[in-house]
Design a protein around this motif. Structure first.
Motif, mmCIF file in Angstrom:
data_model
loop_
_atom_site.group_PDB
_atom_site.id
_atom_site.type_symbol
_atom_site.label_atom_id
_atom_site.label_comp_id
_atom_site.label_asym_id
_atom_site.label_seq_id
_atom_site.Cartn_x
_atom_site.Cartn_y
_atom_site.Cartn_z
ATOM 1 N N TYR A 1 6.465 3.401 -1.350
ATOM 2 C CA TYR A 1 6.481 4.858 -1.439
ATOM 3 C C TYR A 1 6.405 5.286 -2.891
ATOM 4 O O TYR A 1 7.402 5.389 -3.564
ATOM 5 C CB TYR A 1 7.705 5.407 -0.702
ATOM 6 C CG TYR A 1 7.584 5.096 0.768
ATOM 7 C CD1 TYR A 1 6.941 5.972 1.631
ATOM 8 C CD2 TYR A 1 8.005 3.873 1.265
ATOM 9 C CE1 TYR A 1 6.754 5.650 2.964
ATOM 10 C CE2 TYR A 1 7.825 3.535 2.592
ATOM 11 C CZ TYR A 1 7.197 4.429 3.433
ATOM 12 O OH TYR A 1 6.995 4.097 4.746
ATOM 13 N N CYS A 2 5.180 5.431 -3.362
ATOM 14 C CA CYS A 2 4.800 5.838 -4.717
ATOM 15 C C CYS A 2 4.883 4.700 -5.728
ATOM 16 O O CYS A 2 5.908 4.043 -5.890
ATOM 17 C CB CYS A 2 5.584 7.039 -5.221
ATOM 18 S SG CYS A 2 4.708 7.796 -6.591
ATOM 19 N N LEU A 3 3.764 4.513 -6.391
ATOM 20 C CA LEU A 3 3.661 3.475 -7.421
ATOM 21 C C LEU A 3 3.432 4.113 -8.785
ATOM 22 O O LEU A 3 3.117 3.426 -9.748
ATOM 23 C CB LEU A 3 2.484 2.541 -7.091
ATOM 24 C CG LEU A 3 2.642 1.722 -5.814
ATOM 25 C CD1 LEU A 3 1.289 1.203 -5.333
ATOM 26 C CD2 LEU A 3 3.586 0.553 -6.037
ATOM 27 N N GLY A 4 3.562 5.431 -8.829
ATOM 28 C CA GLY A 4 3.328 6.132 -10.098
ATOM 29 C C GLY A 4 1.846 6.269 -10.423
ATOM 30 O O GLY A 4 1.476 6.528 -11.557
ATOM 31 N N LEU A 5 0.995 6.085 -9.429
ATOM 32 C CA LEU A 5 -0.451 6.211 -9.651
ATOM 33 C C LEU A 5 -1.009 7.382 -8.850
ATOM 34 O O LEU A 5 -2.184 7.391 -8.468
ATOM 35 C CB LEU A 5 -1.162 4.914 -9.214
ATOM 36 C CG LEU A 5 -0.830 3.647 -9.997
ATOM 37 C CD1 LEU A 5 -1.336 2.408 -9.270
ATOM 38 C CD2 LEU A 5 -1.444 3.712 -11.390
ATOM 39 N N CYS A 6 -0.147 8.366 -8.610
ATOM 40 C CA CYS A 6 -0.479 9.450 -7.670
ATOM 41 C C CYS A 6 -1.833 10.131 -7.921
ATOM 42 O O CYS A 6 -2.563 10.362 -6.972
ATOM 43 C CB CYS A 6 0.627 10.488 -7.640
ATOM 44 S SG CYS A 6 2.255 9.770 -7.788
ATOM 45 N N PRO A 7 -2.204 10.445 -9.181
ATOM 46 C CA PRO A 7 -3.501 11.136 -9.347
ATOM 47 C C PRO A 7 -4.686 10.222 -9.045
ATOM 48 O O PRO A 7 -5.820 10.688 -8.983
ATOM 49 C CB PRO A 7 -3.512 11.531 -10.829
ATOM 50 C CG PRO A 7 -2.167 11.225 -11.360
ATOM 51 C CD PRO A 7 -1.516 10.234 -10.445
ATOM 52 N N ILE B 1 0.841 -1.188 0.000
ATOM 53 C CA ILE B 1 0.000 0.000 0.000
ATOM 54 C C ILE B 1 0.886 1.251 0.000
ATOM 55 O O ILE B 1 1.887 1.306 0.714
ATOM 56 C CB ILE B 1 -0.989 -0.029 1.190
ATOM 57 C CG1 ILE B 1 -1.882 1.217 1.230
ATOM 58 C CG2 ILE B 1 -0.284 -0.201 2.523
ATOM 59 C CD1 ILE B 1 -3.121 1.093 0.424
ATOM 60 N N CYS B 2 0.500 2.212 -0.819
ATOM 61 C CA CYS B 2 1.341 3.410 -0.969
ATOM 62 C C CYS B 2 1.179 4.348 0.226
ATOM 63 O O CYS B 2 0.068 4.694 0.609
ATOM 64 C CB CYS B 2 0.961 4.141 -2.253
ATOM 65 S SG CYS B 2 1.918 5.652 -2.437
ATOM 66 N N ARG B 3 2.309 4.742 0.777
ATOM 67 C CA ARG B 3 2.298 5.672 1.913
ATOM 68 C C ARG B 3 2.877 7.029 1.537
ATOM 69 O O ARG B 3 3.147 7.841 2.412
ATOM 70 C CB ARG B 3 3.130 5.100 3.063
ATOM 71 C CG ARG B 3 2.442 3.991 3.801
ATOM 72 C CD ARG B 3 3.137 3.708 5.089
ATOM 73 N NE ARG B 3 2.845 4.715 6.085
ATOM 74 C CZ ARG B 3 3.413 4.747 7.287
ATOM 75 N NH1 ARG B 3 4.287 3.830 7.611
ATOM 76 N NH2 ARG B 3 3.112 5.689 8.131
ATOM 77 N N ALA C 1 0.851 11.929 -1.975
ATOM 78 C CA ALA C 1 -0.384 12.106 -2.755
ATOM 79 C C ALA C 1 -1.444 11.089 -2.323
ATOM 80 O O ALA C 1 -2.619 11.436 -2.182
ATOM 81 C CB ALA C 1 -0.099 11.975 -4.242
ATOM 82 N N CYS C 2 -1.025 9.864 -2.120
ATOM 83 C CA CYS C 2 -1.988 8.840 -1.698
ATOM 84 C C CYS C 2 -2.476 9.095 -0.281
ATOM 85 O O CYS C 2 -3.649 8.861 0.019
ATOM 86 C CB CYS C 2 -1.362 7.451 -1.795
ATOM 87 S SG CYS C 2 -1.306 6.850 -3.493
ATOM 88 N N GLN C 3 -1.588 9.567 0.565
ATOM 89 C CA GLN C 3 -1.999 9.846 1.943
ATOM 90 C C GLN C 3 -3.052 10.946 1.970
ATOM 91 O O GLN C 3 -4.039 10.847 2.687
ATOM 92 C CB GLN C 3 -0.798 10.256 2.805
ATOM 93 C CG GLN C 3 0.205 9.140 3.028
ATOM 94 C CD GLN C 3 -0.438 7.882 3.605
ATOM 95 O OE1 GLN C 3 -0.801 7.831 4.750
ATOM 96 N NE2 GLN C 3 -0.578 6.863 2.776
HETATM 97 S S1 FES Z 1 1.890 8.831 -4.080
HETATM 98 FE FE1 FES Z 1 0.897 6.935 -4.108
HETATM 99 S S2 FES Z 1 1.207 6.266 -6.107
HETATM 100 FE FE2 FES Z 1 2.354 8.078 -6.020
#
Ligand code: FES
Length: 158
Positions: free
Chosen positions: A124-130, A83-85, A88-90
């Motif tokens: 820490y970031c999967l490139g799916l930020c938006p 899970i992305c922490r 942007a995801c947070q």
């Molecule tokens: S911040 Fe979660 S995918 Fe980039």
């Protein structure tokens, strides 16, 4: 499974891998990858063996293993939820999703369910930020996860 191997076997496997790299301390990362590929994780009991072979301190080896999220001191579950922490995801509700996952699985981030089925990990970031909150579930990207959908997600895996 690796954790059922006798310690002597694990030790000699690790020594062999270190030796294949000439016991070079600058090959530590490659050595750790090879150990993890062979044993499924990097058991804590191997750290002194690696340290001794490469003439490093245990703290140095431990520091590298824990710094890189790809290395695992404990066996991984059959399925891994990453899970992305990242930020942007947070801000898109990631905290709530993590809390819902921890509750549904009855574990904390970094742990594996008692039955060995599911490991919950932070990335820490999967490139799916938006499209956050995002996760990799069993290697497949999943975007816009809602806390109330977490139970169903977990059920699917189990
Ligand atoms: S911040 Fe979660 S995918 Fe980039």
């Amino acid at each position: 499974m690796s954790h059922s191997l006798p310690q002597a076997t694990v030790t000699s496997d690790v020594e062999e891998i270190c030796l294949a790299y000439g016991n070079r301390p600058d090959a530590l990362i490659e050595i750790l990858y090879d150990i993890q590929n062979k044993l499924g994780h990097v058991p804590e009991s191997t750290l002194p063996v690696i340290a001794e072979a490469l003439n490093l301190s245990r703290a140095e080896v431990y520091g590298v293993v824990t710094f890189y999220h790809d290395f695992h001191l404990n066996p991984q579950g059959q399925y891994v939820i990453k899970i992305c922490r990242a930020e942007a995801c947070q801000s898109a509700g990631g905290f709530e999703v993590i809390a819902a996952l921890e509750k549904a699985l009855k574990i904390k981030l970094g742990e594996t369910t008692k039955d060995g089925k599911i490991t919950l990990e932070a990335v820490y970031c999967l490139g799916l930020c938006p499209m956050g909150p995002a996760a990799l579930i069993d290697g497949k990207p999943k975007a816009a996860i809602k806390p109330d959908k977490v139970k169903a997600l977990v059920k699917e895996l189990a």
